[in-house]
Design an enzyme around this catalytic site. Structure first.
Site, PDB file in Angstrom:
ATOM      1  N   CYS A  38      -2.072   8.344   7.904  1.00 14.52           N
ATOM      2  CA  CYS A  38      -2.979   8.314   9.056  1.00 14.52           C
ATOM      3  C   CYS A  38      -4.180   9.234   8.850  1.00 14.52           C
ATOM      4  CB  CYS A  38      -2.221   8.708  10.326  1.00 14.52           C
ATOM      5  SG  CYS A  38      -3.259   8.846  11.802  1.00 14.52           S
TER       6      CYS A  38
ATOM      7  N   CYS B 283       0.730  -9.293  10.719  1.00 12.48           N
ATOM      8  CA  CYS B 283       0.980  -9.847   9.384  1.00 12.48           C
ATOM      9  C   CYS B 283       1.935 -11.022   9.546  1.00 12.48           C
ATOM     10  CB  CYS B 283       1.490  -8.776   8.428  1.00 12.48           C
ATOM     11  SG  CYS B 283       2.900  -7.826   9.012  1.00 12.48           S
TER      12      CYS B 283
ATOM     13  N   CYS C 184       8.034 -10.014   3.222  1.00 10.21           N
ATOM     14  CA  CYS C 184       7.005  -9.196   2.586  1.00 10.21           C
ATOM     15  C   CYS C 184       7.563  -8.613   1.296  1.00 10.21           C
ATOM     16  CB  CYS C 184       6.570  -8.067   3.537  1.00 10.21           C
ATOM     17  SG  CYS C 184       5.436  -6.853   2.824  1.00 10.21           S
ATOM     18  N   ASP C 185       6.672  -8.359   0.360  1.00  6.38           N
ATOM     19  CA  ASP C 185       7.054  -7.755  -0.912  1.00  6.38           C
ATOM     20  C   ASP C 185       7.712  -6.397  -0.718  1.00  6.38           C
ATOM     21  OD1 ASP C 185       7.041  -7.652  -3.782  1.00  6.38           O
ATOM     22  OD2 ASP C 185       5.359  -6.270  -3.681  1.00  6.38           O
TER      23      ASP C 185
ATOM     24  N   TYR D 258       8.192   5.513 -10.451  1.00  8.23           N
ATOM     25  CA  TYR D 258       7.960   5.318  -9.021  1.00  8.23           C
ATOM     26  C   TYR D 258       8.174   3.878  -8.545  1.00  8.23           C
ATOM     27  CZ  TYR D 258       3.353   4.001 -10.923  1.00  8.23           C
ATOM     28  OH  TYR D 258       2.330   3.440 -11.653  1.00  8.23           O
TER      29      TYR D 258
ATOM     30  N   CYS E  59       0.072  -0.175   6.880  1.00  4.82           N
ATOM     31  CA  CYS E  59       1.272  -0.947   6.559  1.00  4.82           C
ATOM     32  C   CYS E  59       2.512  -0.360   7.236  1.00  4.82           C
ATOM     33  CB  CYS E  59       1.486  -0.971   5.048  1.00  4.82           C
ATOM     34  SG  CYS E  59       2.895  -1.998   4.556  1.00  4.82           S
TER      35      CYS E  59
ATOM     36  N   ARG F 103       4.518   5.899 -16.204  1.00  2.00           N
ATOM     37  CA  ARG F 103       4.657   4.505 -16.629  1.00  2.00           C
ATOM     38  C   ARG F 103       5.172   4.454 -18.067  1.00  2.00           C
ATOM     39  NH1 ARG F 103       2.980   0.782 -13.344  1.00  2.00           N
ATOM     40  NH2 ARG F 103       2.731  -0.716 -15.042  1.00  2.00           N
TER      41      ARG F 103
ATOM     42  N   CYS G 217      -8.174   0.175  10.868  1.00  2.00           N
ATOM     43  CA  CYS G 217      -6.878   0.550  10.305  1.00  2.00           C
ATOM     44  C   CYS G 217      -5.712  -0.276  10.848  1.00  2.00           C
ATOM     45  CB  CYS G 217      -6.653   2.041  10.571  1.00  2.00           C
ATOM     46  SG  CYS G 217      -5.016   2.643  10.175  1.00  2.00           S
TER      47      CYS G 217
ATOM     48  N   CYS H 129      -3.797  -7.490   4.231  1.00  2.00           N
ATOM     49  CA  CYS H 129      -2.766  -7.450   5.269  1.00  2.00           C
ATOM     50  C   CYS H 129      -2.492  -6.024   5.735  1.00  2.00           C
ATOM     51  CB  CYS H 129      -1.480  -8.102   4.767  1.00  2.00           C
ATOM     52  SG  CYS H 129      -0.721  -7.295   3.333  1.00  2.00           S
TER      53      CYS H 129
END
Length: 381
Positions: free
Chosen positions: A345, A257, A272-273, A21, A326, A134, A322, A251
């Site tokens: 949501c 942000c 941003c990452d 993932y 993101c 993983r 909330c 964040c």
């Protein structure tokens, strides 16, 4: 005071795992001509100097991530710590280090202990749950090696946290995951919901909104009765902070942000990452400083664009906690037919509404001069 957070990736997207993932492995495609695996010393020096200078606080946090940062080698981080000491400007320097743990050994752990590194260990639960996604590049399981890495951290008294990706599989076993992490010795558990999208839609590995909501509620029920004050879960800590009117602790749930960057191996700074792409490249630290890019119009606009516009958000009674979540997760259609509503949501609504009476009780305890963790005595009576 002005400050920023930078996730620095000294080896870029290079990793010794091939997690099914992982969203960052594909970022290697941004640099097809890359010939070296590790950030060079000139870029490292510029980064450390600029990052310290960009903080108007007395404390500066360095967040080392990847890919897998241990692939840069121990000598790289020995040089980094020496540079931090030299360039500190008398500020307190803290280092965090997110790793899969596979390359940790006695030398690494002695170094972490000596320099007070906080280590983040990526682990998704017990062996069956963790090894489902993983794996090594050759497809081998990794769980036992991660547990051995944690044992080494304990041996050298290195503080560690755990990061767990909540996916379609482990989301079905919230208590099993929670109890495993407790028994591992984790006192700070970060739970990140997995959302993978393809041209066909949401990947089946992703956790569904309903499952993520139940996952959070189930763990919260046990945590608040048995482990509040002992185990930290950022999601829960943030929720309480929101009810107390305090600034957001992450964040993800901030109104705006724009001050949490990602730094690639060559010095490219992204907004941003989760937005490491050409459209969100702010510049390179060889040509502009981190402070200048933090103050840029592009950075401010990116931050302001986080404010939710979906009608459902504007009239939601948990928006204060909330703030639309993101932006990377805003893929669901709102009532006006635009992909602007957060996929999670319903998860957030379920959790925030479920925890409301608990949060009000804890706020009342705090207002009366008691510790919020005293709530467990009331709930266990």
């Amino acid at each position: 005071m002005k400050s920023c957070h930078v996730m620095v990736k000294p080896t870029g997207a290079t990793c010794n795992l091939a997690c099914d993932y992982c969203f960052y492995l594909e970022k290697a495609q941004l640099y097809p001509e890359r010939k070296t695996r590790t950030m060079n010393d000139e870029t490292l020096t510029r980064f450390i100097s600029q990052h310290i200078a960009a903080q108007e606080t007395d404390e500066v946090i360095f967040a080392w991530q990847g890919g897998e940062p241990t692939l840069a080698g121990l000598a790289f981080f020995q040089r980094a710590v020496a540079l931090q000491k030299k360039l500190s400007q008398d500020k307190t320097i803290l280092n965090t280090f997110q790793t899969n743990g596979l390359l940790l050994n006695d030398d690494w752990c002695r170094f972490f202990h000596q320099h007070n590194f906080l280590i983040g260990i990526s682990i998704d639960g017990d062996a069956i749950l963790h090894d489902a996604f993983r794996k090594t590049v050759s497809g081998k399981p990794t769980h036992q090696r991660v547990v051995e890495a944690v044992d080494l951290l304990k041996k050298y008294k290195v503080q560690f946290n755990t990061l767990t990706v909540v996916n379609a599989l482990n989301s079905q076993y919230p208590i099993r995951v929670y109890e495993f992490l407790k028994n591992l010795g984790s006192h700070h558990m970060q739970f990140i919901p997995l959302l993978e999208t393809t041209a066909e839609g949401v990947n089946e590995r992703s956790v569904t909104p309903s499952s993520f909501g139940v996952f959070l509620k189930t763990i919260f029920y046990h945590w608040i009765r048995r482990d509040i004050g002992v185990i930290e879960i950022p999601f829960f800590e943030h929720t309480f902070a929101a009810w107390c009117g305090l600034p957001p602790l992450t964040c993800v749930f901030s109104p705006t942000c724009g001050n949490a960057f990602a730094l690639e191996q060559n010095g490219d700074l992204y907004q941003c990452d989760h937005f490491v792409n050409s459209a969100h490249l702010l510049g390179n630290i060889q040509h502009s400083t981190i402070g200048e890019m933090l103050d840029s119009d592009a950075s401010r606009l990116f931050g302001q664009n986080k404010q939710p516009a979906a009608p459902e958000c504007l009239h939601c009674n948990v928006k204060f906690a909330c703030h639309g979540g993101c932006p990377k997760d805003r893929i669901s259609l709102s009532s006006r037919g635009i992909a602007e509503l957060n996929y999670f949501c319903s998860s957030y609504q379920t959790f925030f509404r479920y925890t409301e009476p608990y949060m009000l009780m804890m706020k009342s305890l705090l207002d009366e001069g008691y510790s919020p963790s005293d709530i467990r005595h009331t709930l266990c009576e």
